[in-house]
Design a protein around this motif. Sequence first.
Motif, PDB file in Angstrom:
ATOM      1  N   THR A  93       1.119  -1.510  -0.168  1.00  0.00           N
ATOM      2  CA  THR A  93       0.091  -0.195  -0.293  1.00  0.00           C
ATOM      3  C   THR A  93       0.444   1.459  -0.581  1.00  0.00           C
ATOM      4  O   THR A  93       0.408   2.416  -0.028  1.00  0.00           O
ATOM      5  CB  THR A  93      -1.338   0.071   1.462  1.00  0.00           C
ATOM      6  OG1 THR A  93      -0.106   0.414   2.353  1.00  0.00           O
ATOM      7  CG2 THR A  93      -2.135  -1.028   1.289  1.00  0.00           C
ATOM      8  N   GLY A  94       2.094   1.672  -0.410  1.00  0.00           N
ATOM      9  CA  GLY A  94       3.326   2.417   0.148  1.00  0.00           C
ATOM     10  C   GLY A  94       3.421   3.030   1.090  1.00  0.00           C
ATOM     11  O   GLY A  94       4.117   4.240   0.782  1.00  0.00           O
ATOM     12  N   ALA A  95       2.993   2.958   2.545  1.00  0.00           N
ATOM     13  CA  ALA A  95       3.434   4.010   3.196  1.00  0.00           C
ATOM     14  C   ALA A  95       3.183   2.743   4.779  1.00  0.00           C
ATOM     15  O   ALA A  95       2.761   2.033   4.648  1.00  0.00           O
ATOM     16  CB  ALA A  95       2.164   5.028   3.260  1.00  0.00           C
ATOM     17  N   HIS A  96       4.014   3.827   5.678  1.00  0.00           N
ATOM     18  CA  HIS A  96       3.968   3.208   7.129  1.00  0.00           C
ATOM     19  C   HIS A  96       2.563   3.078   7.735  1.00  0.00           C
ATOM     20  O   HIS A  96       2.084   2.390   8.528  1.00  0.00           O
ATOM     21  CB  HIS A  96       4.334   4.446   8.056  1.00  0.00           C
ATOM     22  CG  HIS A  96       3.243   5.081   8.212  1.00  0.00           C
ATOM     23  ND1 HIS A  96       3.361   6.328   7.375  1.00  0.00           N
ATOM     24  CD2 HIS A  96       3.085   5.387   9.399  1.00  0.00           C
ATOM     25  CE1 HIS A  96       2.580   6.935   8.320  1.00  0.00           C
ATOM     26  NE2 HIS A  96       2.617   6.732   9.344  1.00  0.00           N
ATOM     27  N   LYS A  97       1.101   3.185   7.046  1.00  0.00           N
ATOM     28  CA  LYS A  97       0.060   3.183   7.457  1.00  0.00           C
ATOM     29  C   LYS A  97      -0.326   1.641   7.591  1.00  0.00           C
ATOM     30  O   LYS A  97      -1.565   1.421   8.251  1.00  0.00           O
ATOM     31  CB  LYS A  97      -0.787   4.054   6.504  1.00  0.00           C
ATOM     32  CG  LYS A  97      -1.328   5.622   6.797  1.00  0.00           C
ATOM     33  CD  LYS A  97      -0.635   6.010   8.092  1.00  0.00           C
ATOM     34  CE  LYS A  97      -1.407   7.202   7.926  1.00  0.00           C
ATOM     35  NZ  LYS A  97      -1.221   8.626   9.247  1.00  0.00           N
ATOM     36  N   ILE A  98      -0.017   0.785   7.059  1.00  0.00           N
ATOM     37  CA  ILE A  98      -0.750  -0.588   6.666  1.00  0.00           C
ATOM     38  C   ILE A  98       0.031  -0.923   7.983  1.00  0.00           C
ATOM     39  O   ILE A  98      -0.755  -1.881   8.807  1.00  0.00           O
ATOM     40  CB  ILE A  98      -0.050  -1.356   5.861  1.00  0.00           C
ATOM     41  CG1 ILE A  98      -0.530  -2.404   5.522  1.00  0.00           C
ATOM     42  CG2 ILE A  98       1.846  -1.352   6.112  1.00  0.00           C
ATOM     43  CD1 ILE A  98      -2.146  -2.714   5.073  1.00  0.00           C
ATOM     44  N   ASN A  99       1.061  -0.901   9.142  1.00  0.00           N
ATOM     45  CA  ASN A  99       1.160  -1.483  10.208  1.00  0.00           C
ATOM     46  C   ASN A  99      -0.044  -0.979  11.006  1.00  0.00           C
ATOM     47  O   ASN A  99       0.110  -1.648  11.790  1.00  0.00           O
ATOM     48  CB  ASN A  99       3.045  -0.454  10.429  1.00  0.00           C
ATOM     49  CG  ASN A  99       3.558  -0.476   9.476  1.00  0.00           C
ATOM     50  OD1 ASN A  99       4.171  -1.530   8.143  1.00  0.00           O
ATOM     51  ND2 ASN A  99       4.669   1.293   9.783  1.00  0.00           N
ATOM     52  N   HIS A 100      -0.553   0.521  11.417  1.00  0.00           N
ATOM     53  CA  HIS A 100      -1.841  -0.083  12.880  1.00  0.00           C
ATOM     54  C   HIS A 100      -2.686   0.086  11.823  1.00  0.00           C
ATOM     55  O   HIS A 100      -3.683  -0.697  12.536  1.00  0.00           O
ATOM     56  CB  HIS A 100      -1.967   1.642  13.658  1.00  0.00           C
ATOM     57  CG  HIS A 100      -2.458   2.906  12.512  1.00  0.00           C
ATOM     58  ND1 HIS A 100      -1.677   3.649  11.514  1.00  0.00           N
ATOM     59  CD2 HIS A 100      -3.105   2.939  11.965  1.00  0.00           C
ATOM     60  CE1 HIS A 100      -2.124   4.148  10.824  1.00  0.00           C
ATOM     61  NE2 HIS A 100      -3.183   3.739  11.540  1.00  0.00           N
ATOM     62  N   CYS A 101      -3.009   0.168  10.279  1.00  0.00           N
ATOM     63  CA  CYS A 101      -4.493  -0.565  10.305  1.00  0.00           C
ATOM     64  C   CYS A 101      -4.800  -2.212   9.859  1.00  0.00           C
ATOM     65  O   CYS A 101      -5.963  -2.697  10.419  1.00  0.00           O
ATOM     66  CB  CYS A 101      -4.422  -0.277   8.368  1.00  0.00           C
ATOM     67  SG  CYS A 101      -4.319   2.000   8.302  1.00  0.00           S
ATOM     68  N   LEU A 102      -3.545  -2.415  10.012  1.00  0.00           N
ATOM     69  CA  LEU A 102      -3.698  -4.654  10.103  1.00  0.00           C
ATOM     70  C   LEU A 102      -4.135  -4.581  11.594  1.00  0.00           C
ATOM     71  O   LEU A 102      -4.219  -5.488  11.729  1.00  0.00           O
ATOM     72  CB  LEU A 102      -2.159  -4.363   9.798  1.00  0.00           C
ATOM     73  CG  LEU A 102      -2.048  -5.280   7.725  1.00  0.00           C
ATOM     74  CD1 LEU A 102      -1.083  -5.436   8.081  1.00  0.00           C
ATOM     75  CD2 LEU A 102      -3.033  -6.341   7.508  1.00  0.00           C
ATOM     76  N   GLY A 103      -3.706  -3.960  12.343  1.00  0.00           N
ATOM     77  CA  GLY A 103      -3.309  -4.297  13.807  1.00  0.00           C
ATOM     78  C   GLY A 103      -4.925  -3.476  14.126  1.00  0.00           C
ATOM     79  O   GLY A 103      -5.762  -4.278  14.833  1.00  0.00           O
ATOM     80  N   GLU A 104      -5.528  -2.671  13.903  1.00  0.00           N
ATOM     81  CA  GLU A 104      -6.811  -2.126  13.787  1.00  0.00           C
ATOM     82  C   GLU A 104      -7.935  -3.025  13.721  1.00  0.00           C
ATOM     83  O   GLU A 104      -8.876  -3.526  14.095  1.00  0.00           O
ATOM     84  CB  GLU A 104      -7.546  -0.979  13.740  1.00  0.00           C
ATOM     85  CG  GLU A 104      -6.031   0.163  14.973  1.00  0.00           C
ATOM     86  CD  GLU A 104      -6.185   1.305  14.443  1.00  0.00           C
ATOM     87  OE1 GLU A 104      -6.400   2.490  14.811  1.00  0.00           O
ATOM     88  OE2 GLU A 104      -6.846   1.792  12.742  1.00  0.00           O
ATOM     89  N   ALA A 105      -7.825  -3.698  11.886  1.00  0.00           N
ATOM     90  CA  ALA A 105      -8.708  -4.647  11.454  1.00  0.00           C
ATOM     91  C   ALA A 105      -8.781  -5.948  12.309  1.00  0.00           C
ATOM     92  O   ALA A 105     -10.050  -6.641  12.491  1.00  0.00           O
ATOM     93  CB  ALA A 105      -8.363  -4.384   9.605  1.00  0.00           C
ATOM     94  N   LEU A 106      -7.368  -5.974  12.725  1.00  0.00           N
ATOM     95  CA  LEU A 106      -7.541  -7.360  13.587  1.00  0.00           C
ATOM     96  C   LEU A 106      -8.361  -7.876  14.437  1.00  0.00           C
ATOM     97  O   LEU A 106      -8.783  -8.779  15.350  1.00  0.00           O
ATOM     98  CB  LEU A 106      -5.763  -7.921  13.205  1.00  0.00           C
ATOM     99  CG  LEU A 106      -5.380  -8.804  12.662  1.00  0.00           C
ATOM    100  CD1 LEU A 106      -4.130  -9.695  12.637  1.00  0.00           C
ATOM    101  CD2 LEU A 106      -6.598 -10.265  12.278  1.00  0.00           C
TER     102      LEU A 106
END
Length: 402
Positions: free
Chosen positions: A92-105
């Motif tokens: 996805t091209g940025a750091h945002k995926i790090n916490h988004c995976l955590g929040e979605a999980l």
Amino acid sequence: MNALPAFSSMPDEQGFFGPYGGQLVPPHLKQAMDDINVAYAQITQRQDFQDELADLFADYVGRPSPIFHAKRLSAQLGGAQIHLKREDLNHTGAHKINHCLGEALLARFMGKKKVIAETGAGQHGVALATACALVGIPCEIHMGQVDIEKEHPNVTKMRILGCKLVPVTRGAATLKEAVDSAFDEYLTNPTDYLYAIGSVVGPHPFPMMVRDFQSIIGREAREQFLAKHGRLPDYVSACVGGGSNAMGMFTAFLNDAGVQLVGVEPAGEGVDQPGRHAATLSVGKPGEIHGMKCYVLENADGTPAAVHSIASGLDYPGVGPQHSYLKDLGRVQYQSVTDKECLNAFMTLSRVEGIIPALESAHAVAWAMRQAPQLGADQHILVNLSGRGDKDADYVAKALGL
């Protein structure tokens, strides 16, 4: 530095980083926040949660992200060596995926029926839509109309990924209004919805949660730099809007007294131009916004001031409460970079190293370019290159007449 409090103890049980943070929300929303806090503390300690997140970081995101020595840029500038933590290479091209995976999980483990969020530049929106598609939870993203028009590539990606995109036309129609709109929707059913805040902002426990999920950046970087150079960098820099990528990078280095941490804010058209910058920590003052106490850019009547940055992800009149406290402690120095300097860094990194950075990340690159010539060749600056510039390429080309 030895007189500073133990950074690992932040925040306290009420969600305060010194005088900043907390839960400035209505009673019914406070209960929802407390429920999330309890669930977060319990679920993230479960081995099945930790194993699944670790597997996704490795096999889905592509972690660890590498550190690249920008040798040609360093040689051109003279002085310190510049290194880039390549979060732009994440899925996805940025750091945002790090916490988004955590929040979605977390939302899936909690049995939530919908995830709601705001986005500015669209990177958080794309990352959350991606994570929600992966775990099978409906996703609703609120985005300012100005940013929708400016960040068309990310808007298209969000729609392809299946999220519901809600245009926000109120006020300045940028990030602050998108946050307001998303909160309004969340308040309609906090029992079944999870608000996945896109930065280290908002009421407790979100500044802590997002920081924790993002802290993998700094843990990796510290270990990688030590392994390769046998020492730590002299400076670590990252751009700061709300502050998630910076907090993710800084956390691992907070107790390393020899490492100077530098947060780089958007000076826009000049910090002496009210409404035309978003340098909250540089010229703002302690206040309240979006359920937290933090530094805020305010009008004379105490309302949040209009802000501006060429980088949509940085135009926010508040900032994370932990950043606010670290400023007061003097542990992090907060500098600012103008739109003009940002564009110059964007083009320079693209043409000297073949790396097109996000405009947000280009702020931190610009600061490093400004600082490096003042230092010796034996000194090292580590920049968190938080995202790639695909989303900004057309905008920059038009702005520069390319």
